[in-house]
Design a protein around this motif. Sequence first.
Motif, PDB file in Angstrom:
ATOM      1  N   PRO A   1       0.817  -1.219   0.000  1.00  0.00           N
ATOM      2  CA  PRO A   1       0.000   0.000   0.000  1.00  0.00           C
ATOM      3  C   PRO A   1       0.849   1.266   0.000  1.00  0.00           C
ATOM      4  N   LYS A   2       0.594   2.132  -0.947  1.00  0.00           N
ATOM      5  CA  LYS A   2       1.331   3.397  -1.002  1.00  0.00           C
ATOM      6  C   LYS A   2       1.115   4.215   0.266  1.00  0.00           C
ATOM      7  N   HIS A   3      -0.101   4.180   0.807  1.00  0.00           N
ATOM      8  CA  HIS A   3      -0.428   5.031   1.948  1.00  0.00           C
ATOM      9  C   HIS A   3       0.155   4.522   3.263  1.00  0.00           C
ATOM     10  N   ALA A   4       0.547   3.228   3.315  1.00  0.00           N
ATOM     11  CA  ALA A   4       0.992   2.659   4.593  1.00  0.00           C
ATOM     12  C   ALA A   4       2.390   2.058   4.535  1.00  0.00           C
ATOM     13  N   TYR A   5       3.071   2.250   3.412  1.00  0.00           N
ATOM     14  CA  TYR A   5       4.401   1.638   3.294  1.00  0.00           C
ATOM     15  C   TYR A   5       5.457   2.561   3.880  1.00  0.00           C
ATOM     16  N   ASN A   6       6.308   1.997   4.754  1.00  0.00           N
ATOM     17  CA  ASN A   6       7.420   2.744   5.357  1.00  0.00           C
ATOM     18  C   ASN A   6       8.501   1.768   5.787  1.00  0.00           C
ATOM     19  N   ASP A   7       9.502   2.270   6.483  1.00  0.00           N
ATOM     20  CA  ASP A   7      10.634   1.441   6.894  1.00  0.00           C
ATOM     21  C   ASP A   7      10.244   0.353   7.888  1.00  0.00           C
ATOM     22  N   GLU A   8       9.101   0.517   8.545  1.00  0.00           N
ATOM     23  CA  GLU A   8       8.655  -0.455   9.540  1.00  0.00           C
ATOM     24  C   GLU A   8       7.601  -1.416   8.978  1.00  0.00           C
ATOM     25  N   TYR A   9       7.342  -1.331   7.691  1.00  0.00           N
ATOM     26  CA  TYR A   9       6.268  -2.130   7.093  1.00  0.00           C
ATOM     27  C   TYR A   9       6.479  -3.631   7.300  1.00  0.00           C
ATOM     28  N   TYR A  10       7.716  -4.071   7.254  1.00  0.00           N
ATOM     29  CA  TYR A  10       8.010  -5.497   7.358  1.00  0.00           C
ATOM     30  C   TYR A  10       7.547  -6.101   8.682  1.00  0.00           C
ATOM     31  N   LYS A  11       7.377  -5.260   9.708  1.00  0.00           N
ATOM     32  CA  LYS A  11       6.964  -5.737  11.024  1.00  0.00           C
ATOM     33  C   LYS A  11       5.451  -5.885  11.140  1.00  0.00           C
ATOM     34  N   ASN A  12       4.718  -5.029  10.454  1.00  0.00           N
ATOM     35  CA  ASN A  12       3.265  -5.020  10.592  1.00  0.00           C
ATOM     36  C   ASN A  12       2.628  -4.721   9.233  1.00  0.00           C
ATOM     37  N   PRO A  13       2.627  -5.699   8.330  1.00  0.00           N
ATOM     38  CA  PRO A  13       2.189  -5.461   6.958  1.00  0.00           C
ATOM     39  C   PRO A  13       0.685  -5.211   6.832  1.00  0.00           C
ATOM     40  N   ILE A  14       0.339  -4.236   6.016  1.00  0.00           N
ATOM     41  CA  ILE A  14      -1.035  -3.993   5.586  1.00  0.00           C
ATOM     42  C   ILE A  14      -1.155  -4.592   4.196  1.00  0.00           C
ATOM     43  N   GLY A  15      -2.149  -5.441   3.974  1.00  0.00           N
ATOM     44  CA  GLY A  15      -2.216  -6.120   2.687  1.00  0.00           C
ATOM     45  C   GLY A  15      -3.623  -6.314   2.172  1.00  0.00           C
ATOM     46  N   THR A  16      -3.710  -6.907   0.984  1.00  0.00           N
ATOM     47  CA  THR A  16      -4.994  -7.270   0.392  1.00  0.00           C
ATOM     48  C   THR A  16      -5.172  -8.783   0.375  1.00  0.00           C
ATOM     49  N   GLY A  17      -4.272  -9.509   1.045  1.00  0.00           N
ATOM     50  CA  GLY A  17      -4.301 -10.964   1.040  1.00  0.00           C
ATOM     51  C   GLY A  17      -5.314 -11.554   2.004  1.00  0.00           C
ATOM     52  N   PRO A  18      -5.325 -12.873   2.130  1.00  0.00           N
ATOM     53  CA  PRO A  18      -6.360 -13.561   2.912  1.00  0.00           C
ATOM     54  C   PRO A  18      -6.248 -13.406   4.422  1.00  0.00           C
ATOM     55  N   PHE A  19      -5.068 -12.983   4.925  1.00  0.00           N
ATOM     56  CA  PHE A  19      -4.897 -12.887   6.372  1.00  0.00           C
ATOM     57  C   PHE A  19      -4.309 -11.536   6.776  1.00  0.00           C
ATOM     58  N   LYS A  20      -4.482 -11.206   8.049  1.00  0.00           N
ATOM     59  CA  LYS A  20      -3.835 -10.028   8.620  1.00  0.00           C
ATOM     60  C   LYS A  20      -3.080 -10.440   9.873  1.00  0.00           C
ATOM     61  N   LEU A  21      -2.030  -9.696  10.169  1.00  0.00           N
ATOM     62  CA  LEU A  21      -1.153 -10.041  11.281  1.00  0.00           C
ATOM     63  C   LEU A  21      -1.783  -9.678  12.618  1.00  0.00           C
ATOM     64  N   VAL A  22      -1.694 -10.606  13.576  1.00  0.00           N
ATOM     65  CA  VAL A  22      -2.131 -10.352  14.950  1.00  0.00           C
ATOM     66  C   VAL A  22      -0.924 -10.158  15.847  1.00  0.00           C
ATOM     67  N   GLU A  23       0.060 -11.070  15.730  1.00  0.00           N
ATOM     68  CA  GLU A  23       1.262 -10.989  16.575  1.00  0.00           C
ATOM     69  C   GLU A  23       2.409 -11.701  15.891  1.00  0.00           C
ATOM     70  N   TRP A  24       3.582 -11.117  15.981  1.00  0.00           N
ATOM     71  CA  TRP A  24       4.793 -11.766  15.467  1.00  0.00           C
ATOM     72  C   TRP A  24       5.879 -11.672  16.524  1.00  0.00           C
ATOM     73  N   LYS A  25       6.270 -12.826  17.055  1.00  0.00           N
ATOM     74  CA  LYS A  25       7.403 -12.919  17.957  1.00  0.00           C
ATOM     75  C   LYS A  25       8.551 -13.504  17.150  1.00  0.00           C
ATOM     76  N   LYS A  26       9.469 -12.647  16.758  1.00  0.00           N
ATOM     77  CA  LYS A  26      10.541 -13.044  15.840  1.00  0.00           C
ATOM     78  C   LYS A  26      11.293 -14.254  16.388  1.00  0.00           C
ATOM     79  N   GLY A  27      11.468 -15.241  15.528  1.00  0.00           N
ATOM     80  CA  GLY A  27      12.184 -16.441  15.903  1.00  0.00           C
ATOM     81  C   GLY A  27      11.346 -17.448  16.662  1.00  0.00           C
TER      82      GLY A  27
END
Length: 544
Positions: free
Chosen positions: A175-201
């Motif tokens: 998304p142009k409106h939500a893309y930034n350097d932190e996007y990889y942590k909390n992606p906004i998408g048009t896909g089938p799922f959305k992120l709830v929590e990511w504990k790296k590793g």
Amino acid sequence: MKRLFKKILCVFAVAFVLVSCSNDKDAISTDSTSNTNVSEKKDELVLGIGSEPDNGWDPIKGSTHYSARIFQSALLKRDVDLNIVEDLAQDYSISDDKLTYTINLRKDVKWSDGEDFKADDVVFTYNLAKKELTPGVNLTRFVEARKIDDYTVELVLNSPDISFTSSMCDLAIVPKHAYNDEYYKNPIGTGPFKLVEWKKGQQLIVEPNEYYYGDKSPFKKLTFLFFDDENQALATAKTGKCDMIRIPYTANDIKIDGFHIESLRTVDNRGISMPVMPNNGEKTTSDQIAENVPIGNDVTSDIAIRKALNIAMDRQEIIDDVLNGEGTKATSIADGLPWYNEETSDLKDGDIEKANKILDEAGWNMSDDGIREKNGVKAQFKLLYSYKDREDIALYFKEKAKEIGIDVQTTYGDWDMIAPKMYSEAILFGWGGYDPLEMYYSYSSKFKGYDYYNANYYGNDKVDEYFEKGLSSTDVDSLNENFKKAQWDGNTGLSWKGDCPWIWLVNENHLYLVNDNLDIGKQKIEPHGGGWTIMDTVSNWEWK
């Protein structure tokens, strides 16, 4: 005997870890109530199916290479039979000069934050991916994306490329409106799922994207676990808290109550790149992956060596003895895919007598030490490999080569060690993807020494001609036919019937330990790595 002993050790080690983990209530951290003895219908799953992307969940950084897009969608996608169909694109057309793709976008799509998806997002993504050199996506001929209106985009190329539809499958839109350097942590998408929590590793928790326009997942929450090693994954399965886990082929006879093994066919191939040029003092230049290192090998550059080794390898023996039966024979980089030439599937391998005859007729004479020699050159070369799970294949190759008088010295190392030697030594590679350009990059003379492609410096004018004719075609069928001729046209080609610059051995099956109550339905032929690709069909999964 060595391989059997290693397998016995692996089974005992896994069994020990399983018992230990079953008594450890803290073995994994998840709030799932999964249990193999629970028969009622479940709407949550815990999965251990793939590795965690190094760069998080940002397609621009390459997180979707060889994987499904759980957060984002692309303009096109591949169905379960690998046909290319529309996704975010409603339809598309190609200009008469074949340089411009006009994309009409769906008008019923929203981002997972509720914002409307529009042409600006596509233009932003493609132009950024070109600038950032997004890994795993072919944008070599792509020039720019242009907005025509809110739901129409033009993608402009500098030369015809009908295979660009594969790139339109591979590049997920951000998304142009939500893309930034932190996007990889909390992606906004048009896909089938959305992120709830990511504990790296550790783990990733997702839930269905309520705005998703496609077929919905029947599960309200998915928890993905990430493991340090294969034993930890198998141990987790024993706890009954994971509904599906990717396991190695060495564990294909493991029995766990309430689970069964799904063995999926792949194009996850193992092949050996053989330098085709003699070592004449030429060295790489700065635009390659390694500067000022040797090119060519005086032994592997002899086609008799390559053809004899290719026919001496008994691929079924590798499948049975090394892969525990979990594999298929490989004769190319794209076995069974639409551009694969079936005429090259009739390889009669494991023929030591014929291999020896090829070498005898080529003047490679057997010496007293059992190593052939020609014009003062010993039939010796190094075979380099990374990843310990490829070691048995390398050792098998070495043993078979010895039977026909060729001395292969196997060496294990990481890619930092291997990369500078790719152009002068044989390398055991793993390839296999859904894009015909993987074959093009690996064999086209234009890409000699380009990144990890065409490391053996192969070139054939007729092969190049077929490639360019295929890419300039007006339809995918013509591309496939020309790529087939590049492999073998009856006189020449890049396959084992022709120049044989690669010795392809096997495609490794991908194994998943699956809860008996979970039906995952029909699956795609999986690519190299696999893992997240299995998520492409989640809307068809069912808890029985």
